[in-house]
Design an enzyme around this catalytic site. Structure first.
Site, short mmCIF file in Angstrom:
data_model
loop_
_atom_site.label_atom_id
_atom_site.label_comp_id
_atom_site.label_asym_id
_atom_site.label_seq_id
_atom_site.Cartn_x
_atom_site.Cartn_y
_atom_site.Cartn_z
N HIS A 1 0.41 -1.76 -0.13
CA HIS A 1 -0.19 -0.14 0.00
C HIS A 1 0.95 0.92 -0.47
CE1 HIS A 1 -3.60 -2.28 0.90
NE2 HIS A 1 -3.13 -2.74 1.36
N HIS B 1 -3.47 -2.93 7.80
CA HIS B 1 -4.14 -3.50 6.75
C HIS B 1 -4.99 -2.57 6.80
CE1 HIS B 1 -7.72 -5.67 5.34
NE2 HIS B 1 -8.15 -4.47 6.10
#
Length: 149
Positions: free
Chosen positions: A37, A144
């Site tokens: 990410h 996450h």
């Protein structure tokens, strides 16, 4: 007697190596979050093929095509700071998610409907949105990516 001690020591060594070895090459949740990410250097603004390149480079098209992924184009420290911002419930019902107090520069990558592995083809969408991330550990770090809103 010496053989017996050697056998016991050898057995203990095998037991310890069997316990330690599987964790040696394992990527931590925090490292996986960064790999999947974080892209502080890049931006998708200049390239419609950004997602195709990044998804492959970051190993999210190995074995199958990851259907959706978001890259964050902000300093890691700014993303880590979200872990101390507004707590929200995660999609999975856990309470370790946090929503950014300001919008961040992100790129959403979505697998095109006609795309099939191994030829993973993504749409690239650049935007400014709040993000919701799950944090864990000590120190408390992102593990996450839950959503962008």
């Amino acid at each position: 007697m010496g053989l017996e001690k050697s056998l016991i020591l050898f057995s203990l060594l095998v037991l310890v190596l069997g316990w330690v070895q599987p964790s040696l090459g394992r990527e931590s949740s925090a490292d996986k979050f960064k790999r999947q990410h974080m892209d502080t250097e890049g931006s998708s603004k200049s390239s419609p093929t950004y997602c195709n390149q990044m998804m492959k480079r970051r190993e999210m098209t190995t074995g199958s095509c990851k259907p959706v992924n978001t890259f964050v184009h902000e300093p890691l420290e700014d993303v880590q700071a979200i872990c101390s911002q507004g707590q929200v419930t995660c999609k999975n019902g856990r309470n370790n998610c946090h929503k950014s107090s300001s919008t961040l520069h992100i790129t959403d990558c979505r697998l095109k409907g006609s795309s099939k592995y191994p030829n993973c083809d993504y749409t690239t969408t650049d935007s400014q949105k709040h993000i919701i991330i799950a944090c864990d550990g000590n120190p408390y770090v992102p593990v996450h990516f839950d959503a962008s809103v």
